[in-house]
Design an enzyme around this catalytic site. Sequence first.
Site, PDB file in Angstrom:
ATOM      1  N   SER A  23      51.469 -24.252 -59.249  1.00  0.00           N
ATOM      2  CA  SER A  23      50.838 -24.397 -57.953  1.00  0.00           C
ATOM      3  C   SER A  23      51.858 -24.599 -56.853  1.00  0.00           C
ATOM      4  O   SER A  23      52.583 -25.592 -56.854  1.00  0.00           O
ATOM      5  CB  SER A  23      49.858 -25.577 -57.977  1.00  0.00           C
ATOM      6  OG  SER A  23      49.517 -25.981 -56.667  1.00  0.00           O
ATOM      7  N   THR A  69      41.693 -21.536 -54.392  1.00  0.00           N
ATOM      8  CA  THR A  69      42.389 -20.321 -54.805  1.00  0.00           C
ATOM      9  C   THR A  69      41.547 -19.560 -55.823  1.00  0.00           C
ATOM     10  O   THR A  69      40.373 -19.898 -56.063  1.00  0.00           O
ATOM     11  CB  THR A  69      43.790 -20.664 -55.351  1.00  0.00           C
ATOM     12  OG1 THR A  69      44.526 -19.447 -55.556  1.00  0.00           O
ATOM     13  CG2 THR A  69      43.734 -21.453 -56.648  1.00  0.00           C
ATOM     14  N   LYS A  73      37.331 -18.394 -54.016  1.00  0.00           N
ATOM     15  CA  LYS A  73      37.338 -18.283 -52.557  1.00  0.00           C
ATOM     16  C   LYS A  73      36.024 -17.758 -51.985  1.00  0.00           C
ATOM     17  O   LYS A  73      35.686 -18.044 -50.830  1.00  0.00           O
ATOM     18  CB  LYS A  73      38.501 -17.397 -52.099  1.00  0.00           C
ATOM     19  CG  LYS A  73      39.869 -18.022 -52.313  1.00  0.00           C
ATOM     20  CD  LYS A  73      40.968 -17.191 -51.695  1.00  0.00           C
ATOM     21  CE  LYS A  73      42.325 -17.845 -51.876  1.00  0.00           C
ATOM     22  NZ  LYS A  73      43.405 -17.126 -51.180  1.00  0.00           N
ATOM     23  N   ASN A  94      39.455 -20.773 -48.092  1.00  0.00           N
ATOM     24  CA  ASN A  94      40.566 -21.307 -48.885  1.00  0.00           C
ATOM     25  C   ASN A  94      40.896 -22.760 -48.514  1.00  0.00           C
ATOM     26  O   ASN A  94      41.800 -23.353 -49.082  1.00  0.00           O
ATOM     27  CB  ASN A  94      41.826 -20.443 -48.711  1.00  0.00           C
ATOM     28  CG  ASN A  94      42.568 -20.743 -47.420  1.00  0.00           C
ATOM     29  OD1 ASN A  94      41.945 -20.856 -46.357  1.00  0.00           O
ATOM     30  ND2 ASN A  94      43.880 -20.865 -47.496  1.00  0.00           N
ATOM     31  N   GLY A 155      39.442  -8.976 -53.915  1.00  0.00           N
ATOM     32  CA  GLY A 155      39.031 -10.368 -54.079  1.00  0.00           C
ATOM     33  C   GLY A 155      39.033 -11.137 -52.772  1.00  0.00           C
ATOM     34  O   GLY A 155      39.161 -10.569 -51.688  1.00  0.00           O
ATOM     35  N   TYR A 234      54.165 -14.799 -54.414  1.00  0.00           N
ATOM     36  CA  TYR A 234      55.430 -15.396 -53.950  1.00  0.00           C
ATOM     37  C   TYR A 234      56.359 -15.779 -55.103  1.00  0.00           C
ATOM     38  O   TYR A 234      57.518 -16.117 -54.880  1.00  0.00           O
ATOM     39  CB  TYR A 234      55.136 -16.661 -53.131  1.00  0.00           C
ATOM     40  CG  TYR A 234      54.527 -17.783 -53.947  1.00  0.00           C
ATOM     41  CD1 TYR A 234      55.321 -18.774 -54.505  1.00  0.00           C
ATOM     42  CD2 TYR A 234      53.162 -17.834 -54.182  1.00  0.00           C
ATOM     43  CE1 TYR A 234      54.773 -19.791 -55.274  1.00  0.00           C
ATOM     44  CE2 TYR A 234      52.606 -18.836 -54.938  1.00  0.00           C
ATOM     45  CZ  TYR A 234      53.403 -19.814 -55.473  1.00  0.00           C
ATOM     46  OH  TYR A 234      52.853 -20.806 -56.237  1.00  0.00           O
TER      47      TYR A 234
END
Length: 273
Positions: A23, A69, A73, A94, A155, A234
């Site tokens: 996370s 997440t 969502k 979110n 999504g 990321y």
Amino acid sequence: MNLSNNQFKMRQYGLLGYPLSHSFSHGYFAEKFKKEGIDAQYENYAIASIKQLPRLIAENAQLVGLNVTIPYKESVLSYLDMLDPEAEAIGAVNTIRIERDDHHKPRLTGYNTDLVGFRESILPLVEKLQNSSRIRFLEKGRGDFALKALILGTGGASKAVAYGLRQMGIDILYVSRRPECGRVTYENLSHSYYEDYQIIVNTTPLGMYPNVQTCPSIDYQSIGPGHLLFDAVYNPEKTLFLQKGEKQGAIIKNGLEMLHLQAEASWKIWTAE
């Protein structure tokens, strides 16, 4: 009804999703709280069903804010009491602000900070692409042009991306595994799409750690210096999707700055008086 967000000394925040093997939010807020001397905690809440949310809220009386997440969502919307207008327009949430009245009854308000995170992160690159594309169009003797974007995935994250791109005047087209109205499948992405759509945004988890050898199934040979590839993933810093785009000369960017920006926007929402 007197609603308060600060009636407990130790405020509690968290991330709602499933699974939550790693996370960004937990590490980001833990470091923020430590650095800024904030008396608060941030926890991961990996619930196997969104139906468990009311019980989670009831059993954690100090919980005043949640990030949301994958995969909740969109499904979380039916559990909220109020929606921020932009979150309602996007159709995905979110960030949740939790307030309680004098009888500890909670009121949940949903927001979408993915929007501001994505928009502010990609905007400088869009402007750069617009300038370079305009020069190429003039050199080829072509008239006015408008940037267009392919959004990989359908999504909750894709909805904020689509909304943000439209705010910038950019036409969008969803790319999906299944044929549906208003979408194109990966198999049907012919070379002409890559000529007409200069921005490609990956909103799928493909390429995310630990599955770093995966990437969206697009024709990377049709990508060039006139393209911008943005990956909401990321971790790793440079996904296979971005590596392949960079190899073709495209402008690339990952989702880390987007996450930083949306996290700070969430914090402002949670702590607003």
